[in-house]
Design a protein around this motif. Structure first.
Motif, PDB file in Angstrom:
ATOM      1  N   ALA A 162      -6.725   8.324  -0.078  1.00 31.56           N
ATOM      2  CA  ALA A 162      -7.206   7.853  -1.374  1.00 31.56           C
ATOM      3  C   ALA A 162      -8.127   8.874  -2.028  1.00 31.56           C
ATOM      4  O   ALA A 162      -8.115   9.049  -3.252  1.00 31.56           O
ATOM      5  CB  ALA A 162      -7.931   6.514  -1.209  1.00 31.56           C
ATOM      6  N   LYS A 163      -8.933   9.572  -1.228  1.00 31.40           N
ATOM      7  CA  LYS A 163      -9.874  10.548  -1.764  1.00 31.40           C
ATOM      8  C   LYS A 163      -9.250  11.929  -1.949  1.00 31.40           C
ATOM      9  O   LYS A 163      -9.778  12.747  -2.721  1.00 31.40           O
ATOM     10  CB  LYS A 163     -11.092  10.653  -0.836  1.00 31.40           C
ATOM     11  CG  LYS A 163     -11.918   9.360  -0.774  1.00 31.40           C
ATOM     12  CD  LYS A 163     -13.033   9.461   0.248  1.00 31.40           C
ATOM     13  CE  LYS A 163     -13.844   8.165   0.303  1.00 31.40           C
ATOM     14  NZ  LYS A 163     -14.878   8.191   1.365  1.00 31.40           N
ATOM     15  N   ASP A 201      -7.016   3.216   9.088  1.00 30.14           N
ATOM     16  CA  ASP A 201      -7.888   2.961   7.931  1.00 30.14           C
ATOM     17  C   ASP A 201      -8.577   4.247   7.477  1.00 30.14           C
ATOM     18  O   ASP A 201      -8.744   4.489   6.280  1.00 30.14           O
ATOM     19  CB  ASP A 201      -8.943   1.907   8.281  1.00 30.14           C
ATOM     20  CG  ASP A 201      -8.328   0.570   8.650  1.00 30.14           C
ATOM     21  OD1 ASP A 201      -7.212   0.297   8.177  1.00 30.14           O
ATOM     22  OD2 ASP A 201      -8.963  -0.188   9.400  1.00 30.14           O
ATOM     23  N   ARG A 248     -14.094  -2.566   2.145  1.00 29.23           N
ATOM     24  CA  ARG A 248     -13.563  -1.239   1.858  1.00 29.23           C
ATOM     25  C   ARG A 248     -12.056  -1.187   2.111  1.00 29.23           C
ATOM     26  O   ARG A 248     -11.309  -0.507   1.388  1.00 29.23           O
ATOM     27  CB  ARG A 248     -14.296  -0.200   2.716  1.00 29.23           C
ATOM     28  CG  ARG A 248     -13.760   1.226   2.585  1.00 29.23           C
ATOM     29  CD  ARG A 248     -13.792   1.726   1.164  1.00 29.23           C
ATOM     30  NE  ARG A 248     -13.211   3.060   1.030  1.00 29.23           N
ATOM     31  CZ  ARG A 248     -12.741   3.566  -0.100  1.00 29.23           C
ATOM     32  NH1 ARG A 248     -12.784   2.844  -1.225  1.00 29.23           N
ATOM     33  NH2 ARG A 248     -12.230   4.767  -0.127  1.00 29.23           N
ATOM     34  N   ARG A 249     -11.580  -1.901   3.125  1.00 22.61           N
ATOM     35  CA  ARG A 249     -10.145  -1.935   3.398  1.00 22.61           C
ATOM     36  C   ARG A 249      -9.371  -2.533   2.222  1.00 22.61           C
ATOM     37  O   ARG A 249      -8.285  -2.069   1.871  1.00 22.61           O
ATOM     38  CB  ARG A 249      -9.876  -2.745   4.676  1.00 22.61           C
ATOM     39  CG  ARG A 249     -10.013  -1.936   5.946  1.00 22.61           C
ATOM     40  CD  ARG A 249     -10.124  -2.811   7.191  1.00 22.61           C
ATOM     41  NE  ARG A 249      -9.134  -3.850   7.264  1.00 22.61           N
ATOM     42  CZ  ARG A 249      -7.883  -3.697   7.732  1.00 22.61           C
ATOM     43  NH1 ARG A 249      -7.490  -2.507   8.126  1.00 22.61           N
ATOM     44  NH2 ARG A 249      -7.061  -4.713   7.792  1.00 22.61           N
ATOM     45  N   SER A 255       0.858  -1.180   0.000  1.00 20.73           N
ATOM     46  CA  SER A 255       0.000   0.000   0.000  1.00 20.73           C
ATOM     47  C   SER A 255       0.890   1.224   0.000  1.00 20.73           C
ATOM     48  O   SER A 255       2.107   1.123  -0.116  1.00 20.73           O
ATOM     49  CB  SER A 255      -0.913  -0.001   1.232  1.00 20.73           C
ATOM     50  OG  SER A 255      -0.147   0.187   2.386  1.00 20.73           O
ATOM     51  N   ASP A 257      -6.058   6.344   5.646  1.00 20.71           N
ATOM     52  CA  ASP A 257      -5.863   5.806   4.297  1.00 20.71           C
ATOM     53  C   ASP A 257      -7.034   6.170   3.379  1.00 20.71           C
ATOM     54  O   ASP A 257      -6.845   6.481   2.201  1.00 20.71           O
ATOM     55  CB  ASP A 257      -5.712   4.284   4.361  1.00 20.71           C
ATOM     56  CG  ASP A 257      -4.280   3.867   4.661  1.00 20.71           C
ATOM     57  OD1 ASP A 257      -3.388   4.726   4.614  1.00 20.71           O
ATOM     58  OD2 ASP A 257      -4.055   2.670   4.957  1.00 20.71           O
ATOM     59  N   ASP A 258      -8.249   6.109   3.919  1.00 16.70           N
ATOM     60  CA  ASP A 258      -9.424   6.472   3.131  1.00 16.70           C
ATOM     61  C   ASP A 258      -9.345   7.939   2.705  1.00 16.70           C
ATOM     62  O   ASP A 258      -9.677   8.289   1.573  1.00 16.70           O
ATOM     63  CB  ASP A 258     -10.691   6.218   3.959  1.00 16.70           C
ATOM     64  CG  ASP A 258     -11.960   6.453   3.163  1.00 16.70           C
ATOM     65  OD1 ASP A 258     -12.312   5.581   2.357  1.00 16.70           O
ATOM     66  OD2 ASP A 258     -12.590   7.515   3.341  1.00 16.70           O
ATOM     67  N   ILE A 304     -16.267   1.980   6.929  1.00 16.88           N
ATOM     68  CA  ILE A 304     -15.101   1.211   6.474  1.00 16.88           C
ATOM     69  C   ILE A 304     -15.159  -0.201   7.050  1.00 16.88           C
ATOM     70  O   ILE A 304     -14.872  -0.419   8.234  1.00 16.88           O
ATOM     71  CB  ILE A 304     -13.785   1.903   6.875  1.00 16.88           C
ATOM     72  CG1 ILE A 304     -13.724   3.306   6.282  1.00 16.88           C
ATOM     73  CG2 ILE A 304     -12.576   1.087   6.409  1.00 16.88           C
ATOM     74  CD1 ILE A 304     -12.482   4.088   6.649  1.00 16.88           C
ATOM     75  N   LEU A 358      -9.200   0.024  -0.512  1.00 23.27           N
ATOM     76  CA  LEU A 358      -8.239   1.077  -0.207  1.00 23.27           C
ATOM     77  C   LEU A 358      -6.830   0.701  -0.640  1.00 23.27           C
ATOM     78  O   LEU A 358      -6.064   1.543  -1.111  1.00 23.27           O
ATOM     79  CB  LEU A 358      -8.258   1.396   1.293  1.00 23.27           C
ATOM     80  CG  LEU A 358      -9.398   2.279   1.788  1.00 23.27           C
ATOM     81  CD1 LEU A 358      -9.376   2.379   3.304  1.00 23.27           C
ATOM     82  CD2 LEU A 358      -9.313   3.662   1.161  1.00 23.27           C
ATOM     83  N   GLN A 405      -0.266  -1.689   5.147  1.00 21.39           N
ATOM     84  CA  GLN A 405      -1.439  -1.699   6.012  1.00 21.39           C
ATOM     85  C   GLN A 405      -1.347  -2.779   7.081  1.00 21.39           C
ATOM     86  O   GLN A 405      -1.631  -2.548   8.254  1.00 21.39           O
ATOM     87  CB  GLN A 405      -2.693  -1.897   5.153  1.00 21.39           C
ATOM     88  CG  GLN A 405      -4.005  -1.681   5.889  1.00 21.39           C
ATOM     89  CD  GLN A 405      -5.184  -1.950   4.971  1.00 21.39           C
ATOM     90  OE1 GLN A 405      -5.553  -3.089   4.748  1.00 21.39           O
ATOM     91  NE2 GLN A 405      -5.754  -0.889   4.418  1.00 21.39           N
ATOM     92  N   GLU A 447      -6.670   1.344  -4.334  1.00 16.56           N
ATOM     93  CA  GLU A 447      -6.739   2.771  -4.642  1.00 16.56           C
ATOM     94  C   GLU A 447      -5.431   3.482  -4.310  1.00 16.56           C
ATOM     95  O   GLU A 447      -4.952   4.330  -5.067  1.00 16.56           O
ATOM     96  CB  GLU A 447      -7.898   3.414  -3.871  1.00 16.56           C
ATOM     97  CG  GLU A 447      -9.273   2.976  -4.364  1.00 16.56           C
ATOM     98  CD  GLU A 447     -10.390   3.589  -3.545  1.00 16.56           C
ATOM     99  OE1 GLU A 447     -10.105   4.545  -2.790  1.00 16.56           O
ATOM    100  OE2 GLU A 447     -11.541   3.123  -3.651  1.00 16.56           O
TER     101      GLU A 447
END
Length: 521
Positions: free
Chosen positions: A414-415, A407, A497-498, A7, A410-411, A493, A501, A175, A504
């Motif tokens: 990514a966004k 997490d 979703r993890r 990641s 990280d989200d 999450i 991520l 991660q 992404e």
């Protein structure tokens, strides 16, 4: 760890270079070797979490009873100290987070220097918190002494803990490495909680027992030599608190040294230089508008309130409501041993079934023991069994929220791939809400004792005080716990979703790698 497991964290810097770019320079982070974090580095990082838990839980379990029964401060003024001190502590965290994010990076990193320079002041202020400069000083001087030392200690601890928490994202690895390092950290922190409460409890507990026994004799009409036995016992208890502070302060120093010598801070991210930093206000708006972060933070806020209420009032509950003042330090020890043993089990559960499932199962388990502890008076064997059961849930409260925060970060990455160096804001506001919960629970519970008729230094049993403590131990925490679980139900999450991520974030890294290649041709 194979390349498919990598990641963004595995692309962290070993060195930093700058290359020209049409829209501004691109700061390029050279790839690390992609290897998993060494076990030794995880352990050294985990040991760094011990000072916060040792000091925080010694304060959480014993400061209230210290101010009320040892310093013999009026409950109203004690509540002011506890509330103002923790609110001050809560507000220093975002400020420190801002200062950390804006500080210059040194050859040792951006975070580690904060830990190094705050540590000696934190050790000194912790000792002074338990030191009485004069046993005969007026309530005004006593109030301001403990308020100032309490605020000073929390300021130093913010300068230590905010960068330490953010260091999770700068250890290197991916991660799974961060989850593993967090699990080690939570395990060490539970042990540190156990050590802090055990050291404090075993050193001062005997003197509390002596005072309780003297009170019992006075209640039974035993003839004493005026009040000298009670005064002598009180003076011995004050010295015991200072001895415990010296021991815990020494461990604070040692654990900090292990962290500083054993952990290397990495930097991370590929980003255009002109979009590398955002203003504090913009960064704050981005962080506080991130829905997963809000769900996690406010859910954790109510759960922290529930656990803090039990922690802050447990010693007083045993002493003034359950008739177990001779055993409260042993019951606390049982709770923390149970929590320590259960951390590996809950780590297995969250890996096997997911973090949300582990959170719900573990926290719901906390409700029956609270009800039984509050309703069974003086039955030590039953309370010991329920203390073991409560410790099972305490392990979840230690492990899961901090394991879920990376997490969320990280989200956000990514966004918002153009935003970097916002990790201190995530962690500082997360700690802010936790500490605000602690301050609110301490101030609220001590104020409730004031209005219920609690009198410092009194050996008299007061039924209204006992009933207030029972309410603070069970009905109120259970209500707060259920509110927190309702909020966590909407936490977005999950395990699926993890996995998304990971892909992404790998895409973010690859896009910047391609841009670098195009601009260096």
């Amino acid at each position: 760890m194979g390349s498919e497991e990598q990641s963004l964290g595995e692309k962290l810097l070993e060195e930093e270079e700058t290359y020209p770019h049409p829209g501004g320079s691109v700061r390029v982070l050279q790839k690390g070797n992609g290897r998993a974090l060494p076990f030794c580095r995880k352990i050294c990082f985990a040991v760094g979490g011990a000072p916060y838990q040792m000091t925080g839980n010694a304060i959480g379990f014993f400061l209230q009873i210290f101010l009320l029964d040892v310093v013999q401060m009026e409950a109203f003024y004690a509540s002011l100290i506890l509330f103002i001190g923790r609110v001050w502590d809560a507000f220093t965290d975002p400020i420190v987070g801002f200062l950390v994010s804006k500080s210059r990076r040194t050859r040792f990193g951006k975070l580690l220097p904060w830990i190094l320079f705050s540590m000696p002041f934190g050790v000194a202020s912790y000792f002074l918190l338990w030191f009485s400069p004069s046993y005969t000083m007026s309530w005004k001087y006593s109030f301001f002494w403990y308020l100032m030392t309490y605020c000073a200690f929390h300021t130093c601890m913010s300068c230590f803990h905010v960068p330490y928490s953010a260091l999770t994202m700068f250890l290197g690895g991916g991660q799974r490495d961060r989850d593993s390092a967090t699990a080690y950290r939570m395990g060490v922190e539970v042990v540190a909680t156990l050590a802090g409460a055990a050291i404090q409890g075993q050193i001062v507990g005997a003197y509390h027992v002596q005072t309780a026994e003297t009170c019992r004799m006075m209640q039974n009409g035993t003839e004493l030599n005026n009040t000298s036995p009670l005064v002598n016992s009180l003076n011995n208890t004050k010295w015991a608190y200072m001895l415990a502070a010296m021991v815990i302060g020494s461990l604070y120093f040692l654990c900090s040294l292990i962290l500083l010598l054993g952990v290397k801070e990495h930097t991370g991210g590929f980003a255009p230089k002109d979009h590398l930093h955002v203003s504090y206000v913009t960064g704050l708006k981005l962080v506080m508008s991130h829905k997963p972060y809000l769900s996690l933070t406010f859910g954790f806020l109510f759960i922290s309130l529930a656990f803090q209420l039990v922690q802050n009032n447990f010693a007083l509950f045993c002493t003034h409501a359950a008739g177990l003042g001779n055993h409260f330090q042993h019951i606390i020890f049982v709770i923390l041993v149970s929590a320590t043993v259960m951390v590996p089990f809950w780590q297995w559960v969250l890996v096997k079934f997911g973090k949300k499932i582990a959170l719900f199962v573990g926290l719901i388990w906390y409700i029956p023991p609270l009800i039984i502890i509050a309703t069974v008076n003086g039955n030590l064997p039953v309370i010991i069994v329920m203390a073991i059961a409560a410790g099972v849930s305490l392990a979840v409260a230690f492990l899961l929220p901090w394991s879920m925060l990376p997490d969320v970060v990280d989200d956000f990455r990514a966004k918002n791939p153009h935003c970097v160096d916002l990790e201190p804001l995530f962690y500082s506001f997360y700690v802010f809400f936790t500490k605000f919960a602690a301050g609110a629970s301490l101030g609220f519970s001590t104020l409730c004792l004031h209005f219920s008729g609690y009198r410092p230094g009194s050996c008299e049993y007061i039924s209204a005080v006992a009933m207030t403590l029972k309410v603070l131990i069970a009905p109120v925490p259970i209500t707060l716990l259920l509110i927190g679980l309702i909020i966590f139900y909407f936490y977005p999450i999950n395990e699926a979703r993890r996995k998304e991520l990971k892909m992404e974030l790998e895409g973010v890294v690859k896009s910047w790698e391609m841009e670098l290649e195009e601009n260096t041709l």
